[in-house]
Design a protein around this motif. Structure first.
Motif, PDB file in Angstrom:
ATOM      1  N   MET A 436       0.941  -1.062   0.084  1.00 33.53           N
ATOM      2  CA  MET A 436       0.040   0.181  -0.018  1.00 33.53           C
ATOM      3  C   MET A 436       0.932   1.260  -0.024  1.00 33.53           C
ATOM      4  O   MET A 436       2.037   1.360   0.595  1.00 33.53           O
ATOM      5  CB  MET A 436      -1.013   0.191   1.120  1.00 33.53           C
ATOM      6  CG  MET A 436      -0.073  -0.038   2.460  1.00 33.53           C
ATOM      7  SD  MET A 436      -1.373   0.061   3.862  1.00 33.53           S
ATOM      8  CE  MET A 436      -2.430   1.550   3.672  1.00 33.53           C
ATOM      9  N   VAL A 437       0.472   2.259  -0.413  1.00 37.50           N
ATOM     10  CA  VAL A 437       1.414   3.454  -0.830  1.00 37.50           C
ATOM     11  C   VAL A 437       0.705   4.570   0.190  1.00 37.50           C
ATOM     12  O   VAL A 437      -0.537   4.813  -0.008  1.00 37.50           O
ATOM     13  CB  VAL A 437       1.318   4.081  -2.263  1.00 37.50           C
ATOM     14  CG1 VAL A 437       2.118   5.108  -2.457  1.00 37.50           C
ATOM     15  CG2 VAL A 437       1.860   2.827  -3.212  1.00 37.50           C
ATOM     16  N   LEU A 438       1.316   5.114   1.150  1.00 38.13           N
ATOM     17  CA  LEU A 438       0.979   6.203   1.872  1.00 38.13           C
ATOM     18  C   LEU A 438       1.392   7.618   1.184  1.00 38.13           C
ATOM     19  O   LEU A 438       2.223   7.797   0.771  1.00 38.13           O
ATOM     20  CB  LEU A 438       1.376   6.139   3.433  1.00 38.13           C
ATOM     21  CG  LEU A 438       1.178   4.635   4.113  1.00 38.13           C
ATOM     22  CD1 LEU A 438       2.004   4.649   5.282  1.00 38.13           C
ATOM     23  CD2 LEU A 438      -0.476   4.642   4.123  1.00 38.13           C
ATOM     24  N   SER A 439       0.401   8.480   1.447  1.00 38.17           N
ATOM     25  CA  SER A 439       0.910   9.976   0.918  1.00 38.17           C
ATOM     26  C   SER A 439       1.652  10.168   1.867  1.00 38.17           C
ATOM     27  O   SER A 439       2.077   9.900   3.152  1.00 38.17           O
ATOM     28  CB  SER A 439      -0.362  10.727   1.290  1.00 38.17           C
ATOM     29  OG  SER A 439      -0.864  10.849   2.244  1.00 38.17           O
ATOM     30  N   ASP A 440       2.395  11.427   1.619  1.00 37.91           N
ATOM     31  CA  ASP A 440       3.581  12.032   2.322  1.00 37.91           C
ATOM     32  C   ASP A 440       3.200  12.275   3.906  1.00 37.91           C
ATOM     33  O   ASP A 440       3.777  12.522   4.715  1.00 37.91           O
ATOM     34  CB  ASP A 440       4.345  13.290   1.666  1.00 37.91           C
ATOM     35  CG  ASP A 440       4.960  12.797   0.413  1.00 37.91           C
ATOM     36  OD1 ASP A 440       5.268  11.569   0.459  1.00 37.91           O
ATOM     37  OD2 ASP A 440       4.983  13.795  -0.514  1.00 37.91           O
ATOM     38  N   GLU A 441       1.773  12.823   3.833  1.00 41.53           N
ATOM     39  CA  GLU A 441       1.261  13.468   5.175  1.00 41.53           C
ATOM     40  C   GLU A 441       1.163  12.293   5.924  1.00 41.53           C
ATOM     41  O   GLU A 441       1.479  12.229   7.141  1.00 41.53           O
ATOM     42  CB  GLU A 441      -0.038  14.147   4.952  1.00 41.53           C
ATOM     43  CG  GLU A 441      -0.876  14.839   5.834  1.00 41.53           C
ATOM     44  CD  GLU A 441      -2.092  15.398   5.774  1.00 41.53           C
ATOM     45  OE1 GLU A 441      -2.668  15.733   6.780  1.00 41.53           O
ATOM     46  OE2 GLU A 441      -2.424  15.376   4.382  1.00 41.53           O
ATOM     47  N   GLU A 442       0.811  11.171   5.404  1.00 41.97           N
ATOM     48  CA  GLU A 442       0.173  10.199   6.170  1.00 41.97           C
ATOM     49  C   GLU A 442       1.489   9.326   6.748  1.00 41.97           C
ATOM     50  O   GLU A 442       1.636   9.054   8.084  1.00 41.97           O
ATOM     51  CB  GLU A 442      -0.745   8.684   5.399  1.00 41.97           C
ATOM     52  CG  GLU A 442      -2.028   9.275   5.340  1.00 41.97           C
ATOM     53  CD  GLU A 442      -2.734   8.216   4.696  1.00 41.97           C
ATOM     54  OE1 GLU A 442      -2.210   7.770   3.959  1.00 41.97           O
ATOM     55  OE2 GLU A 442      -3.852   8.070   5.094  1.00 41.97           O
ATOM     56  N   LYS A 443       2.452   9.376   5.717  1.00 42.28           N
ATOM     57  CA  LYS A 443       3.928   8.646   6.310  1.00 42.28           C
ATOM     58  C   LYS A 443       4.310   9.496   7.333  1.00 42.28           C
ATOM     59  O   LYS A 443       5.028   9.266   8.296  1.00 42.28           O
ATOM     60  CB  LYS A 443       4.638   8.641   5.008  1.00 42.28           C
ATOM     61  CG  LYS A 443       6.078   8.026   5.338  1.00 42.28           C
ATOM     62  CD  LYS A 443       6.784   7.750   3.845  1.00 42.28           C
ATOM     63  CE  LYS A 443       6.101   6.836   2.970  1.00 42.28           C
ATOM     64  NZ  LYS A 443       7.017   6.675   1.931  1.00 42.28           N
ATOM     65  N   ASN A 444       4.227  10.861   7.178  1.00 43.40           N
ATOM     66  CA  ASN A 444       4.862  11.790   8.346  1.00 43.40           C
ATOM     67  C   ASN A 444       4.096  11.608   9.705  1.00 43.40           C
ATOM     68  O   ASN A 444       4.650  11.556  10.714  1.00 43.40           O
ATOM     69  CB  ASN A 444       4.700  13.240   7.919  1.00 43.40           C
ATOM     70  CG  ASN A 444       5.320  14.068   8.807  1.00 43.40           C
ATOM     71  OD1 ASN A 444       6.554  14.004   9.342  1.00 43.40           O
ATOM     72  ND2 ASN A 444       4.931  15.413   9.136  1.00 43.40           N
TER      73      ASN A 444
END
Length: 634
Positions: A436-444
């Protein structure tokens, strides 16, 4: 080590039916049917006179014909009087006749029949004799085929469960029967569990040489109850007893006794014990006995409940052992608290053996057993792997070794090195990697959440040591912070539990500190923290306001499709006080963690930044960051 499953043989008496017997039955029925059909058709044909068409018309003109049935070109009928008997030894001639119409229609026939008052009937033309045969035979074939198919399926089911075959074999025992020597598992294949093996060696010794113990006046225990968490080797240990004693071994699960038919469970119990007594000395192993051995009187059916009747039959059979019958009942359960008191008393299960999760030396020995057929690389350190698998059961360790071998096969390796073993351990503990690919905001957000757990684990003095932090989604989690206990703990101090709750709340505290709000990612953390805090208050007396009291919480059980709630043993006021204490404890720890993260905000941000770069940090990398970022002065 898990042994190969032997071929099951029925434990019930009497020969098992085979599919060939059903085929022979069908062939026999078809033969009888065809013979009867042709005999009846030929007998009816022989009883009719075969008249020519000319003779038939003469008989009509003479007034001898009473009835006529026309069916296509075939004409059958009856005469008013049969032919006279001319000889003394000749049988009387039938008054029924048959004839065939000419190809060309005779326009005078019908008027002649009406003139002579002959009753004329007409029928639709039938097909050939083989078509009539199929029409009469197909329904019988379908019925017989249905019965044969049902019998064969029932036989396969019974043979798969070890019971007797046949359509009505469901009342026979389904216990899997292991012949002498088929159970190749011995105590050498069971690592650890020294105390349990010592207690069970007496059982195998008695079964192997009962006269030696009888001369000493010793009586064999009628039953041995194996208690322990799932995966601790209860079934393996029971098979090892049979392998050491070299006696027949009957194995069945408690749920296999129960069917929708009343009395079937008790009948299977009787059949299983009867089969074991005939082959004594023998061992009966009942796995998951709590499925039929729960305390009586708690169900909706009372004494007529099928489960309770099965339990009553087990109790009666265990009471019915004669001194010379060397039959031992081994049973396994992970819920000894729900078993009926009559089942637990001496005389039924005289000996109770507790199996615990393996300690570090036992885990290393278990890993060696399960890796005997796995080509290990030179760097595979099973001692280190045993230290990193605290809380693993024997089944978990077997699964770990198998996962490492599968990973080696997937990557085309010829051996299993330490990297694959550690990767398999992460897969077992943390779950497989999710695509699954997380957005930069979610990854942060995930990076700061996991960094909060890591900072709390590093700074709280009684927390378990930190081993790994990752923001790669694994299993059901978006990120994981893993701790490895440095010692085997069997008793938990209050300070350790407080710090454990603090680590659980660290992720939520970091979100609140950095983003000034919290997310739904802390749901599982809050569940675990709340359950632990409630257990501290209601079971371990770790609340000054509640005091040294243990309360039983109400538990819900599913019985016969209905939810049945077990009553709690405290009042509504006490429940409110407990809820208030749990909330107070969690809020106090949340405030402490918020202050701790504020003091170590620089370390928190550095950890999150490195996690975003590397995605996974090991313990040594985290310790370097801890040393480089001292706490802020207050």
């Amino acid at each position: 080590m898990t042994d190969k499953q032997p071929v099951n043989t029925p434990s019930g008496t009497g020969p098992a039916q085979s599919p060939n017997s059903g085929i022979r039955l069908i062939v026999w029925f078809l033969t009888v049917f065809l013979f009867s059909y042709f005999w009846l058709d030929m007998s009816q044909t022989q009883q009719r006179q075969d008249l020519s068409y000319t003779e038939f018309k003469e008989r009509v003109r003479a007034g001898d014909v009473a009835t006529v049935t026309m069916q296509g070109a075939q004409v059958t009928g009856t005469l008013h009087r049969p032919e006279p008997v001319t000889g003394a030894n000749q049988a009387p001639v039938s008054n029924r006749f048959t004839t065939t119409l000419p190809p060309i229609d005779d326009p005078q026939l019908i008027p002649l029949l009406e003139e002579q008052g002959v009753e004329v009937r007409a029928r639709a033309e039938e097909g050939s004799w083989w078509a009539r045969l199929l029409v009469g035979l197909i329904p019988w074939l379908l019925i017989i085929g249905l019965f044969w198919y049902a019998s064969a399926r029932m036989q396969e089911r019974m043979m798969g469960g070890g019971g007797a075959g046949g359509l009505f074999g469901f009342a026979k025992s389904r216990a899997k029967r292991f012949e002498r020597g088929q159970s190749r598992v011995t105590f050498d294949d069971v690592a650890g569990l020294a105390n349990a093996k010592r207690d069970l060696r007496e059982i195998s010794g008695y079964l192997r040489d009962p006269e030696h113990y009888r001369k000493l006046g010793a009586k064999i225990p009628r039953g041995v109850l194996l208690m322990g968490p799932p995966g601790t080797g209860k079934t393996l240990l029971a098979r090892a007893v049979a392998g050491e004693a070299d006696v027949p071994f009957f194995s069945i699960s408690g749920s296999e006794f129960i069917e929708m038919f009343v009395g079937v469970g008790a009948s299977r119990v009787r059949d299983m014990f009867e089969s074991a007594k005939k082959e004594a000395p023998a061992i009966i192993f009942i796995d998951e006995i709590d499925s039929v051995g729960r305390a009586r009187g708690t169900g909706l059916g009372g004494g007529h409940d099928e489960r309770e009747q099965t339990l009553n039959q087990i109790l009666n059979e265990m009471d019915g052992f004669d001194p010379h019958e060397t039959v031992v009942v081994l049973a396994a359960t992970n819920r000894p608290d729900v078993l009926d008191a009559a089942l637990m008393r001496p005389g039924r299960f005289d000996r109770k053996v507790t199996l615990d999760l393996p300690d570090r030396p036992a885990r290393e020995a278990i890993l060696k057993i399960h890796s005997r057929e796995v080509p290990l690389a030179a760097d595979a350190d099973l001692a280190r792997l045993a230290a990193l698998t605290v809380g693993f059961s024997g089944a978990d360790l077997e699964n770990l070794v198998n996962e490492a071998a599968l990973l080696a096969g997937r990557t085309g390796r010829n051996d299993v090195d330490m990297t694959l073993l550690l990767e398999a351990r992460d897969k077992v503990v943390l779950g497989g990697l999710r695509e699954m690919v997380l957005s930069d905001e979610e990854k942060n957000l995930v990076a700061f959440h996991e960094s909060g757990h890591a900072v709390a684990a590093c700074m709280l003095p009684h927390a378990d040591p930190l081993d790994k932090v990752t923001i790669l989604p694994r299993g059901r989690a978006l990120g994981v912070t893993e701790q490895i206990p440095d010692v085997e703990r069997h008793n938990f101090k209050q300070s350790y539990l407080y710090d454990r709750i603090g680590v659980m709340l660290g992720g939520r505290g970091a979100e609140k500190l950095i983003f000034s709000e919290v997310s739904s990612g802390a749901e599982e953390d809050l569940k675990q923290a709340t359950n632990l805090a409630r257990h501290m208050v209601t079971h371990w007396g770790m609340s000054d306001r509640i005091g040294p009291v243990a309360f039983r919480r109400g538990e819900e059980h599913i019985f016969l499709g209905r939810e049945m709630a077990q009553q709690r043993d405290f009042s509504e006021h006490t429940a409110e006080v407990i809820d208030a204490e749990v909330s107070r404890l969690l809020k106090a720890r949340e405030e402490d963690i918020a202050q701790l993260l504020e003091r170590h905000r620089a370390l928190l941000e550095a950890l999150a930044k490195m996690l975003l770069e590397k995605e996974t940090l090991e313990a040594d990398e985290i310790q370097k960051l801890v040393a480089a970022h001292p706490p802020a002065s207050t």
